[in-house]
Design a protein around this motif. Structure first.
Motif, PDB file in Angstrom:
ATOM      1  N   ARG A  20       2.553   3.852  -2.149  1.00 52.52           N
ATOM      2  CA  ARG A  20       2.119   4.261  -3.771  1.00 52.52           C
ATOM      3  C   ARG A  20       3.516   4.777  -4.549  1.00 52.52           C
ATOM      4  O   ARG A  20       3.335   4.369  -5.619  1.00 52.52           O
ATOM      5  CB  ARG A  20       1.376   5.360  -3.600  1.00 52.52           C
ATOM      6  N   GLU A  53       0.943  -1.274   0.110  1.00 52.15           N
ATOM      7  CA  GLU A  53       0.019   0.100  -0.025  1.00 52.15           C
ATOM      8  C   GLU A  53       0.843   1.258  -0.012  1.00 52.15           C
ATOM      9  O   GLU A  53       0.201   2.388   0.273  1.00 52.15           O
ATOM     10  CB  GLU A  53      -0.976   0.148   1.195  1.00 52.15           C
ATOM     11  N   GLU A  71       2.762   5.255  -8.128  1.00 52.66           N
ATOM     12  CA  GLU A  71       1.673   4.972  -8.210  1.00 52.66           C
ATOM     13  C   GLU A  71       1.171   3.303  -8.000  1.00 52.66           C
ATOM     14  O   GLU A  71       0.437   2.869  -8.650  1.00 52.66           O
ATOM     15  CB  GLU A  71       0.622   5.469  -9.125  1.00 52.66           C
ATOM     16  N   GLY A  72       2.219   2.939  -7.530  1.00 50.16           N
ATOM     17  CA  GLY A  72       2.029   1.428  -6.996  1.00 50.16           C
ATOM     18  C   GLY A  72       2.360   0.440  -8.253  1.00 50.16           C
ATOM     19  O   GLY A  72       2.383  -0.730  -8.148  1.00 50.16           O
TER      20      GLY A  72
END
Length: 138
Positions: free
Chosen positions: A34, A32, A106-107
């Motif tokens: 990012r 989680e 963004e992951g």
């Protein structure tokens, strides 16, 4: 934020190549976090990490390169001292290195289209290996 995980691998040794991109991407998503970096580390002196276009031609070319520049059947001082026959494995692994760091945004890993992460076990026998995956970011 820091998140640490691992990947378990069973290898056949002798330049066995494992493609681990999807496993790394999954750990990044699950963290989680990012944006940041993920470092993959192999706590082994006879294995290494790199990126390559993971297809049989490139994999075979990589194996052939190591056979040509660091042959298994050469004399190695390590083998004379320890009698374990894997002197070539240590030298091969040192050329690639034990770790790799990849940025993610963004992951998503910022790898190129034809770039996959591979683990190469150069040891002269099968092994069970654990890679340390550390994810740092926000």
């Amino acid at each position: 934020m820091v998140n640490t995980g691992s990947i378990q691998l069973s290898t056949r040794g002798n330049a066995d190549v494992k493609e681990i991109t999807a496993q790394i991407a999954q750990l990044v998503r699950e963290s989680e976090i990012r944006n940041g970096i993920v470092t993959i580390f192999c706590p082994s002196s006879t294995s290494a990490l790199t990126t390559i276009e993971y297809e049989i031609g490139c994999v075979n070319d990589l194996r052939r390169l190591f056979d040509e520049i660091i042959p298994q059947n050469q004399e190695y001082a390590h083998n004379a001292r320890w009698r374990d026959g894997n002197g070539h494995s240590h030298i091969r692994a040192s050329l690639l290195g034990p770790s790799l760091t990849i940025p993610f945004v963004e992951g998503r890993l910022t790898l190129g289209t034809w770039q996959q992460v591979i683990y190469v076990d150069f040891d002269n026998k099968s092994r069970n290996r654990e890679l340390v995956i550390q994810i740092i970011g926000e």
